[in-house]
Every structure is written in C-alpha cells, then in structure tokens.
Design a protein around this motif. Structure first.
Motif, PDB file in Angstrom:
ATOM      1  N   GLY A  21       0.822  -1.203   0.000  1.00  0.00           N
ATOM      2  CA  GLY A  21       0.000   0.000   0.000  1.00  0.00           C
ATOM      3  C   GLY A  21       0.860   1.258   0.000  1.00  0.00           C
ATOM      4  N   VAL A  22       1.858   1.291   0.885  1.00  0.00           N
ATOM      5  CA  VAL A  22       2.777   2.434   0.935  1.00  0.00           C
ATOM      6  C   VAL A  22       3.607   2.496  -0.338  1.00  0.00           C
ATOM      7  N   PHE A  23       4.010   1.339  -0.855  1.00  0.00           N
ATOM      8  CA  PHE A  23       4.757   1.251  -2.108  1.00  0.00           C
ATOM      9  C   PHE A  23       3.991   1.966  -3.224  1.00  0.00           C
ATOM     10  N   SER A  24       2.700   1.662  -3.342  1.00  0.00           N
ATOM     11  CA  SER A  24       1.883   2.263  -4.403  1.00  0.00           C
ATOM     12  C   SER A  24       1.817   3.775  -4.261  1.00  0.00           C
ATOM     13  N   ALA A  25       1.549   4.247  -3.051  1.00  0.00           N
ATOM     14  CA  ALA A  25       1.416   5.694  -2.832  1.00  0.00           C
ATOM     15  C   ALA A  25       2.752   6.413  -3.032  1.00  0.00           C
ATOM     16  N   SER A  26       3.845   5.764  -2.630  1.00  0.00           N
ATOM     17  CA  SER A  26       5.160   6.417  -2.669  1.00  0.00           C
ATOM     18  C   SER A  26       5.717   6.538  -4.076  1.00  0.00           C
ATOM     19  N   ASN A  27       5.146   5.813  -5.028  1.00  0.00           N
ATOM     20  CA  ASN A  27       5.639   5.923  -6.401  1.00  0.00           C
ATOM     21  C   ASN A  27       5.459   7.324  -6.973  1.00  0.00           C
ATOM     22  N   LEU A  28       4.551   8.105  -6.394  1.00  0.00           N
ATOM     23  CA  LEU A  28       4.358   9.471  -6.884  1.00  0.00           C
ATOM     24  C   LEU A  28       5.520  10.379  -6.502  1.00  0.00           C
ATOM     25  N   ILE A  29       6.155  10.102  -5.362  1.00  0.00           N
ATOM     26  CA  ILE A  29       7.263  10.963  -4.929  1.00  0.00           C
ATOM     27  C   ILE A  29       8.630  10.360  -5.254  1.00  0.00           C
ATOM     28  N   ALA A  30       8.657   9.079  -5.630  1.00  0.00           N
ATOM     29  CA  ALA A  30       9.936   8.416  -5.889  1.00  0.00           C
ATOM     30  C   ALA A  30      10.757   9.098  -6.985  1.00  0.00           C
ATOM     31  N   PRO A  31      10.161   9.516  -8.126  1.00  0.00           N
ATOM     32  CA  PRO A  31      10.985  10.204  -9.136  1.00  0.00           C
ATOM     33  C   PRO A  31      11.660  11.458  -8.605  1.00  0.00           C
ATOM     34  N   SER A  32      10.979  12.176  -7.720  1.00  0.00           N
ATOM     35  CA  SER A  32      11.586  13.384  -7.154  1.00  0.00           C
ATOM     36  C   SER A  32      12.785  13.045  -6.286  1.00  0.00           C
ATOM     37  N   VAL A  33      12.680  11.960  -5.495  1.00  0.00           N
ATOM     38  CA  VAL A  33      13.792  11.546  -4.636  1.00  0.00           C
ATOM     39  C   VAL A  33      14.993  11.148  -5.477  1.00  0.00           C
ATOM     40  N   VAL A  34      14.747  10.360  -6.537  1.00  0.00           N
ATOM     41  CA  VAL A  34      15.843   9.916  -7.398  1.00  0.00           C
ATOM     42  C   VAL A  34      16.482  11.111  -8.109  1.00  0.00           C
ATOM     43  N   THR A  35      15.669  12.093  -8.496  1.00  0.00           N
ATOM     44  CA  THR A  35      16.198  13.293  -9.148  1.00  0.00           C
ATOM     45  C   THR A  35      17.125  14.072  -8.220  1.00  0.00           C
ATOM     46  N   VAL A  36      16.765  14.150  -6.937  1.00  0.00           N
ATOM     47  CA  VAL A  36      17.520  14.964  -5.986  1.00  0.00           C
ATOM     48  C   VAL A  36      18.830  14.293  -5.581  1.00  0.00           C
ATOM     49  N   ILE A  37      18.803  13.017  -5.216  1.00  0.00           N
ATOM     50  CA  ILE A  37      20.013  12.381  -4.673  1.00  0.00           C
ATOM     51  C   ILE A  37      20.684  11.430  -5.661  1.00  0.00           C
ATOM     52  N   GLY A  38      20.071  11.193  -6.821  1.00  0.00           N
ATOM     53  CA  GLY A  38      20.679  10.319  -7.814  1.00  0.00           C
ATOM     54  C   GLY A  38      20.300   8.861  -7.608  1.00  0.00           C
ATOM     55  N   PRO A  39      20.320   8.059  -8.674  1.00  0.00           N
ATOM     56  CA  PRO A  39      19.882   6.659  -8.573  1.00  0.00           C
ATOM     57  C   PRO A  39      20.790   5.776  -7.727  1.00  0.00           C
ATOM     58  N   GLN A  40      22.095   6.041  -7.735  1.00  0.00           N
ATOM     59  CA  GLN A  40      23.008   5.177  -6.983  1.00  0.00           C
ATOM     60  C   GLN A  40      22.753   5.271  -5.484  1.00  0.00           C
ATOM     61  N   LEU A  41      22.715   6.483  -4.957  1.00  0.00           N
ATOM     62  CA  LEU A  41      22.435   6.645  -3.528  1.00  0.00           C
ATOM     63  C   LEU A  41      21.001   6.249  -3.203  1.00  0.00           C
ATOM     64  N   SER A  42      20.084   6.459  -4.141  1.00  0.00           N
ATOM     65  CA  SER A  42      18.692   6.049  -3.913  1.00  0.00           C
ATOM     66  C   SER A  42      18.600   4.549  -3.693  1.00  0.00           C
ATOM     67  N   MET A  43      19.300   3.785  -4.523  1.00  0.00           N
ATOM     68  CA  MET A  43      19.269   2.329  -4.374  1.00  0.00           C
ATOM     69  C   MET A  43      19.952   1.891  -3.089  1.00  0.00           C
ATOM     70  N   PHE A  44      21.044   2.567  -2.724  1.00  0.00           N
ATOM     71  CA  PHE A  44      21.768   2.181  -1.512  1.00  0.00           C
ATOM     72  C   PHE A  44      20.919   2.399  -0.266  1.00  0.00           C
ATOM     73  N   PHE A  45      20.357   3.588  -0.125  1.00  0.00           N
ATOM     74  CA  PHE A  45      19.568   3.878   1.075  1.00  0.00           C
ATOM     75  C   PHE A  45      18.275   3.058   1.114  1.00  0.00           C
ATOM     76  N   SER A  46      17.682   2.824  -0.040  1.00  0.00           N
ATOM     77  CA  SER A  46      16.498   1.963  -0.082  1.00  0.00           C
ATOM     78  C   SER A  46      16.865   0.541   0.332  1.00  0.00           C
ATOM     79  N   GLY A  47      18.029   0.082  -0.121  1.00  0.00           N
ATOM     80  CA  GLY A  47      18.492  -1.249   0.262  1.00  0.00           C
ATOM     81  C   GLY A  47      18.706  -1.380   1.760  1.00  0.00           C
ATOM     82  N   LEU A  48      19.181  -0.302   2.387  1.00  0.00           N
ATOM     83  CA  LEU A  48      19.343  -0.321   3.851  1.00  0.00           C
ATOM     84  C   LEU A  48      17.997  -0.501   4.552  1.00  0.00           C
ATOM     85  N   LEU A  49      16.936   0.096   4.003  1.00  0.00           N
ATOM     86  CA  LEU A  49      15.603  -0.085   4.580  1.00  0.00           C
ATOM     87  C   LEU A  49      15.148  -1.535   4.452  1.00  0.00           C
ATOM     88  N   TYR A  50      15.448  -2.167   3.323  1.00  0.00           N
ATOM     89  CA  TYR A  50      15.136  -3.587   3.148  1.00  0.00           C
ATOM     90  C   TYR A  50      15.897  -4.417   4.184  1.00  0.00           C
TER      91      TYR A  50
END
Length: 350
Positions: free
Chosen positions: A57-86
């Motif tokens: 449910g949160v995954f679906s809603a968060s897809n609206l803001i995910a492009p903005s996050v990737v734009t700001v910090i870049g895909p490499q750091l986005s994947m790293f920090f997301s991986g830490l949450l996993y």
C-alpha cells in the motif's frame, strides 16, 4: 574499458546487487508468516499478511514521490539507502517487536518505490535502443536467481524441523541480513556511463544528461527543488493517461498474484499436516520452483514475443492458459489437504 563494456558491467553489477538483496527479502516474505506463528514471544502480535498489505500500500502511494527523490540524490544513492531499509526490515526478525515490525513495513514500502524507480533509471541510462532488450534480460535473469538461492538455503536449514525455534529464526535472519547488505554495497561499483561517440555538440549534451541522471549535482544553482517538482508533476500527469488507467487493471491483478505466490502459498504449504516433518522445508522447494518458472517463463515468453509473427495475442493466450493450469493444480493441492484434515482420511485422485 570501452563505453559499451562499462555499460554492460553496470547492468551486471545492478543485477547482482538486486539478486543479493532479493535473495534475502523474497525469502523473508516467503517464510515470515510461518516464522511468526512459531514465535515464543507472547507480546508479539504482528501478522505477515498485514505487513505485506502495508508494504505494498505504501509502495503504491510512494511511487508518486519516488521520481523526485531519485532526481535529488541520484539513482546510486537512492538504491543504496532503499536497500538499507530492506535490510532493516529483515534484521527486525532477529528480535521482533510489534511496533518495529509495522514501522519497518512502512519504511520498506517507501524504499521499494525509490529502489525500483532508481533501477529503471540506471537501466535506461546504460542502454540504447539496440541493447535495452539484452540488458533487461540480463537483469531479469540475475534477479530471479534470488528465488533459487534463498529458498535452497531455507530447505537445507529447515529440513526435518517441525517447529521453528528462536535459534533457527535468528540464524536464518542474521544470514539474510548480511546477504542483503552485500547487495546494498554492490551498488557503489556502478560507474557513470560514458556517452556514445557522436558529433561534438550531441556528445556534450549526452554527457551532460548522463551526468545529471546518474548523480545529484552539488551546486545550489542546479535547481534541485525545481527538478523534483517537475518530476512529481510528470509522474502525476502520466498516472491520469488513458494507457496507464487501462494498464492499472492488469497491474492490480498482478499485485494480487504476487502477494499469493510470495507470501500466502508458501505459508499454506508449511501448514499442511499431510507433508509431516517436511512441511517447513518444502516452503523452500516451492520457492525454488517458482524461481525456475520465473527464469524459464521470462526466457520462453521473451523469445516468443521476439520471433512471433502473429503479434502479442498468442503470447498472452499461452500465458493465460499456463496461469489457469497452475492455479487449478494449486486448488487441487490445497483443497484436498483441507478435506483430508476435516474428515481425517486420505483422498486419492486415481
């Protein structure tokens, strides 16, 4: 290394990173409800099904803001920090508490949206029109091997175990957490791709776009807020298009199917008394078979789609028939087990 070699290297590293991460996470999702039912801690009142509902449910809603996050910090750091949450979600099972369980579920839902958006970005900037099919296939194959290795580990670790003890649980989830963290740090091996050799003006523009896509700019003049808002606006606008609204029906169904085979079916197998002491370890065998099916299905349907002269309809029809057969066999398996449990007798189909 040539520019094309560097791109291919990035795709392989991306695939291995996801393979390690989802070896841990998909195995976790496959066994978590079975593990929760075996907890000795009476203060824990979490449910694996509720957790999955929160995550997606949160995954679906968060897809609206995910492009903005990737734009700001870049895909490499986005994947790293997301991986830490996993990894944090998986580590939570070592010493579980209800509040930390559901909090981690919310965080993973946010991380999943950012992770997959960043993955698509990295795949796109390391591919061309000629290589996108090959690169997608490489990534998909490496990702689906996660189901094989993780569930093979579960089969070996739990073979013959009727009840999952606290020690069994901690050993498994410490191992899965370490595996997930390995995947996170692999993302740092991804390098900024070189532009294709083109005309000087095109080369300068391509290199600039690649650099901006791969990592966030450090200068305050870049206008990150403006880029983030622009990415959010484009994502929201795309959601309202006719194509996305039609696709949303199929996407919603695939979500239901994913939930079933990644969490519900394995739990059903682990609870079947007819399997005796092998029930818990057979969760791993089921996951391995699902992984093999994912790899073979992706390869077969990919080749059919490429070589087929009759369009996509025959491919979709074959997938539909395979789908019906699989769920009919699952129905026979589970329904017969329920009837045997209710009436206390063996049922034979021959």
């Amino acid at each position: 290394m040539s520019p094309e070699g560097k791109r291919l290297f990035n795709i392989v590293v991306l695939g291995f990173g996801f393979m390690f991460m989802f070896t841990a996470f998909q195995t976790c999702g496959n066994i978590e409800q079975t593990v929760i039912k075996s907890f000795n801690n009476t203060e824990f009142h979490g449910s694996g099904y509720t957790s999955m509902a929160i995550i997606y449910g949160v995954f679906s809603a968060s897809n609206l803001i995910a492009p903005s996050v990737v734009t700001v910090i870049g895909p490499q750091l986005s994947m790293f920090f997301s991986g830490l949450l996993y990894s944090g979600y998986i580590a939570m099972f070592i010493y579980p508490y209800t509040w930390s369980f559901y909090t981690a579920s919310v965080l993973v839902g946010i991380g999943a949206a950012v992770l997959w958006t960043a993955q698509g970005n990295v795949l796109a900037i390391n591919s061309t029109d000629d290589t996108i099919g090959r690169n997608s296939g490489i990534f998909w194959a490496l990702l689906q091997f996660s189901l094989f290795f993780g569930n093979l580990y579960i089969y070996c670790a739990w073979h013959g175990h009727v009840h999952i003890t606290d020690k069994d649980r901690q050993t498994v989830f410490i191992s899965l957490t370490v595996i997930s963290l390995v995947g996170c740090f692999l993302f740092f091996l991804i390098r900024k791709p070189d532009p294709e050799p083109t005309a000087p003006s095109e080369q300068s523009q391509s290199q600039s776009e690649s650099s901006e896509s791969f990592s966030a700019a450090s200068s305050p003049d870049v206008g990150l807020c403006s880029q983030a808002l622009d990415a959010f606006g484009k994502a929201f606008k795309m959601f309202g298009t006719k194509e996305m609204l039609l696709l949303s029906l199929s996407i919603a169904y695939t979500g239901l199917e994913l939930t079933f085979y990644s969490g519900v079916y394995g739990t059903c197998i682990g609870a079947m008394t007819r399997f005796g002491q092998d029930a818990k370890s057979l969760i791993g065998i089921s996951g391995i078979c699902i992984g093999v099916g994912e790899i073979l299905g992706g390869g077969v349907f990919g080749m059919l789609n490429k070589c087929n002269r009759f369009g996509r309809n025959p491919v979709v029809l074959l997938g539909l028939i395979t789908h019906y057969v699989a769920f009919y066999l699952i129905f026979l398996n589970i329904a017969i087990s329920l009837l045997e449990f209710k009436f206390g007798c063996k049922i034979r189909l021959y």
